[in-house]
Design a protein around this motif. Structure first.
Motif, PDB file in Angstrom:
ATOM      1  N   VAL A  33      27.244  29.156  41.145  1.00  0.00           N
ATOM      2  CA  VAL A  33      26.372  27.996  40.967  1.00  0.00           C
ATOM      3  C   VAL A  33      27.146  26.739  41.337  1.00  0.00           C
ATOM      4  O   VAL A  33      28.270  26.528  40.873  1.00  0.00           O
ATOM      5  CB  VAL A  33      25.846  27.893  39.521  1.00  0.00           C
ATOM      6  CG1 VAL A  33      25.167  26.538  39.284  1.00  0.00           C
ATOM      7  CG2 VAL A  33      24.867  29.026  39.233  1.00  0.00           C
ATOM      8  N   ILE A  34      26.537  25.907  42.164  1.00  0.00           N
ATOM      9  CA  ILE A  34      27.089  24.611  42.536  1.00  0.00           C
ATOM     10  C   ILE A  34      26.234  23.542  41.863  1.00  0.00           C
ATOM     11  O   ILE A  34      25.020  23.494  42.082  1.00  0.00           O
ATOM     12  CB  ILE A  34      27.066  24.392  44.066  1.00  0.00           C
ATOM     13  CG1 ILE A  34      27.627  25.610  44.813  1.00  0.00           C
ATOM     14  CG2 ILE A  34      27.786  23.101  44.430  1.00  0.00           C
ATOM     15  CD1 ILE A  34      29.071  25.903  44.559  1.00  0.00           C
ATOM     16  N   PHE A  35      26.851  22.697  41.045  1.00  0.00           N
ATOM     17  CA  PHE A  35      26.104  21.649  40.351  1.00  0.00           C
ATOM     18  C   PHE A  35      26.047  20.395  41.227  1.00  0.00           C
ATOM     19  O   PHE A  35      27.080  19.879  41.662  1.00  0.00           O
ATOM     20  CB  PHE A  35      26.749  21.341  39.001  1.00  0.00           C
ATOM     21  CG  PHE A  35      26.529  22.424  37.988  1.00  0.00           C
ATOM     22  CD1 PHE A  35      25.398  22.426  37.187  1.00  0.00           C
ATOM     23  CD2 PHE A  35      27.428  23.471  37.859  1.00  0.00           C
ATOM     24  CE1 PHE A  35      25.174  23.440  36.259  1.00  0.00           C
ATOM     25  CE2 PHE A  35      27.226  24.485  36.939  1.00  0.00           C
ATOM     26  CZ  PHE A  35      26.093  24.470  36.142  1.00  0.00           C
ATOM     27  N   LEU A  47      27.167  21.459  51.257  1.00  0.00           N
ATOM     28  CA  LEU A  47      28.333  21.955  51.983  1.00  0.00           C
ATOM     29  C   LEU A  47      29.125  22.944  51.132  1.00  0.00           C
ATOM     30  O   LEU A  47      29.571  23.989  51.615  1.00  0.00           O
ATOM     31  CB  LEU A  47      29.227  20.790  52.406  1.00  0.00           C
ATOM     32  CG  LEU A  47      28.720  19.943  53.569  1.00  0.00           C
ATOM     33  CD1 LEU A  47      29.512  18.641  53.670  1.00  0.00           C
ATOM     34  CD2 LEU A  47      28.805  20.714  54.882  1.00  0.00           C
ATOM     35  N   ALA A  48      29.322  22.622  49.862  1.00  0.00           N
ATOM     36  CA  ALA A  48      30.028  23.532  48.965  1.00  0.00           C
ATOM     37  C   ALA A  48      29.269  24.844  48.819  1.00  0.00           C
ATOM     38  O   ALA A  48      29.861  25.933  48.846  1.00  0.00           O
ATOM     39  CB  ALA A  48      30.242  22.871  47.606  1.00  0.00           C
ATOM     40  N   ALA A  52      30.481  28.652  49.841  1.00  0.00           N
ATOM     41  CA  ALA A  52      30.544  29.773  48.896  1.00  0.00           C
ATOM     42  C   ALA A  52      29.765  30.976  49.413  1.00  0.00           C
ATOM     43  O   ALA A  52      30.199  32.131  49.263  1.00  0.00           O
ATOM     44  CB  ALA A  52      30.001  29.327  47.537  1.00  0.00           C
ATOM     45  N   LEU A  53      28.622  30.720  50.019  1.00  0.00           N
ATOM     46  CA  LEU A  53      27.793  31.812  50.524  1.00  0.00           C
ATOM     47  C   LEU A  53      28.438  32.469  51.734  1.00  0.00           C
ATOM     48  O   LEU A  53      28.505  33.701  51.829  1.00  0.00           O
ATOM     49  CB  LEU A  53      26.411  31.274  50.882  1.00  0.00           C
ATOM     50  CG  LEU A  53      25.301  32.292  51.127  1.00  0.00           C
ATOM     51  CD1 LEU A  53      25.015  33.102  49.862  1.00  0.00           C
ATOM     52  CD2 LEU A  53      24.030  31.591  51.593  1.00  0.00           C
ATOM     53  N   PHE A 232      34.455  27.429  49.340  1.00  0.00           N
ATOM     54  CA  PHE A 232      35.194  28.641  49.685  1.00  0.00           C
ATOM     55  C   PHE A 232      35.865  29.237  48.446  1.00  0.00           C
ATOM     56  O   PHE A 232      35.778  30.442  48.193  1.00  0.00           O
ATOM     57  CB  PHE A 232      36.273  28.328  50.726  1.00  0.00           C
ATOM     58  CG  PHE A 232      35.791  28.179  52.148  1.00  0.00           C
ATOM     59  CD1 PHE A 232      34.479  28.457  52.504  1.00  0.00           C
ATOM     60  CD2 PHE A 232      36.655  27.766  53.140  1.00  0.00           C
ATOM     61  CE1 PHE A 232      34.039  28.325  53.822  1.00  0.00           C
ATOM     62  CE2 PHE A 232      36.241  27.627  54.452  1.00  0.00           C
ATOM     63  CZ  PHE A 232      34.928  27.909  54.799  1.00  0.00           C
ATOM     64  N   ILE A 233      36.556  28.384  47.690  1.00  0.00           N
ATOM     65  CA  ILE A 233      37.273  28.891  46.514  1.00  0.00           C
ATOM     66  C   ILE A 233      36.286  29.418  45.476  1.00  0.00           C
ATOM     67  O   ILE A 233      36.509  30.473  44.866  1.00  0.00           O
ATOM     68  CB  ILE A 233      38.172  27.790  45.926  1.00  0.00           C
ATOM     69  CG1 ILE A 233      39.250  27.376  46.950  1.00  0.00           C
ATOM     70  CG2 ILE A 233      38.835  28.273  44.633  1.00  0.00           C
ATOM     71  CD1 ILE A 233      40.054  26.158  46.533  1.00  0.00           C
ATOM     72  N   THR A 234      35.184  28.704  45.272  1.00  0.00           N
ATOM     73  CA  THR A 234      34.173  29.161  44.315  1.00  0.00           C
ATOM     74  C   THR A 234      33.613  30.513  44.719  1.00  0.00           C
ATOM     75  O   THR A 234      33.433  31.411  43.878  1.00  0.00           O
ATOM     76  CB  THR A 234      33.039  28.135  44.199  1.00  0.00           C
ATOM     77  OG1 THR A 234      33.574  26.853  43.864  1.00  0.00           O
ATOM     78  CG2 THR A 234      32.028  28.538  43.141  1.00  0.00           C
ATOM     79  N   GLY A 235      33.340  30.680  46.004  1.00  0.00           N
ATOM     80  CA  GLY A 235      32.806  31.952  46.486  1.00  0.00           C
ATOM     81  C   GLY A 235      33.772  33.101  46.289  1.00  0.00           C
ATOM     82  O   GLY A 235      33.360  34.233  45.983  1.00  0.00           O
ATOM     83  N   LEU A 236      35.058  32.849  46.449  1.00  0.00           N
ATOM     84  CA  LEU A 236      36.062  33.894  46.216  1.00  0.00           C
ATOM     85  C   LEU A 236      36.199  34.209  44.728  1.00  0.00           C
ATOM     86  O   LEU A 236      36.352  35.372  44.339  1.00  0.00           O
ATOM     87  CB  LEU A 236      37.399  33.472  46.816  1.00  0.00           C
ATOM     88  CG  LEU A 236      37.418  33.374  48.347  1.00  0.00           C
ATOM     89  CD1 LEU A 236      38.713  32.732  48.832  1.00  0.00           C
ATOM     90  CD2 LEU A 236      37.224  34.746  48.989  1.00  0.00           C
TER      91      LEU A 236
END
Length: 295
Positions: A33-35, A47-48, A52-53, A232-236
């Protein structure tokens, strides 16, 4: 005490890089989840989320206030989800869904007490998270307060400040130190991974590990580039990669994407060109084979 400093490369983290299972589905590939904040700066959260996706999270949702809902819904790729989240209770209600396992807050979220409250609510969930951008301004000279909030994260938080944001957050707490010394001290103080962004980005873990990343081209100094890195980091993290290794891999892949996109790149290009490096990582039979000159 700080350990030896490593140079970032796939050999450091390839063994824990996410692998796709033959019987996998979107939820066991992670739910991030991106807030997002209000109408101003809506592109940062997008963009974030796209980052992540693209890097492999199975499902990514942008949590937005009602005032910005239509601005996001009209411009997102169909693969990205949008969820309306209003009021102080909104993040907590959304996170009742235990399938959500990685969070990102900060890119254009807004500066002030609302952001402080949202970070407190999100951190209390004890899930992996990335803090960026407006979070550091909201906690300006209040690093101790943020450290207290992060105690519930159990070392699963990643903070991604550039040098100016680092100074804003920590004031003179780590003055007269080199970048790698200050990043290491901050990581220990916050019990979180610190990604101190710059021409040579420093990644520091609470246990003293330090990695220097030097593959980023100057073309990455462009608006929105850091938001993609946060994604990227959130997706990982959503794919259950440990926080320190996820930060190292995200930073390295971000630099690699910048080199592939080349001159004239804009942040929107980065999630699109990451597919090539990801394909190489998945096909290489071992950490030391198949990478060529990937420094």
């Amino acid at each position: 005490m700080a350990q030896a400093t490593d140079i970032n490369s796939p050999q450091l983290w390839r063994d824990v890089f996410p692998k796709l299972a033959d019987d996998g589905h979107k939820y066991n590939r992670g739910y991030a989840v991106i807030f997002a904040g209000g109408l101003q700066g809506t592109g940062a959260a997008r963009l974030a989320a796209r980052g992540a996706l693209r890097i492999g999270a199975g499902l990514v949702t942008i949590a937005v206030p009602a005032s910005a809902l239509m601005a996001h819904a009209g411009r997102l790729p169909d693969a990205l989800m949008v969820r309306r989240v209003d009021s102080d209770a909104g993040p907590a209600a959304l996170l009742d869904d235990r399938r959500i396992n990685a969070l990102c807050i900060g890119p254009a979220y807004g500066v002030g007490e609302d952001t402080v409250g949202a970070v407190r609510t999100i951190a209390a969930q004890g899930r992996a998270m990335v803090l960026d951008a407006d979070v550091f301004t909201s906690f300006a000279s209040a690093a101790d307060d943020l450290a207290d909030i992060l105690k519930t994260s159990q070392g699963h938080a990643v903070l991604t400040p550039h040098a100016g944001e680092f100074t804003r957050l920590f004031a003179d707490k780590f003055a007269n130190m080199s970048p790698h010394e200050s990043a290491a001290a901050a990581a220990s103080h916050m019990d979180a991974v610190i990604v101190l962004k710059g021409p040579e980005t420093v990644i520091a873990a609470p246990d003293g590990r330090i990695t220097i990343n030097s593959n980023a081209p100057p073309d990455l100094a462009t608006a929105g580039s850091g938001d993609v890195l946060s994604g990227f980091i959130t997706g990982l993290l959503a794919q259950d990669m440990p926080a320190y290794e996820a930060a190292c891999a995200g930073v390295w892949l971000h630099g690699k994407a910048g080199n592939i996109a080349g001159a004239g790149l804009i942040a929107d290009d980065l999630p699109e060109v990451i597919r090539g490096p990801l394909s190489t990582l998945r096909k290489a039979p071992s950490p030391g084979i198949g990478f060529g000159d990937w420094s």
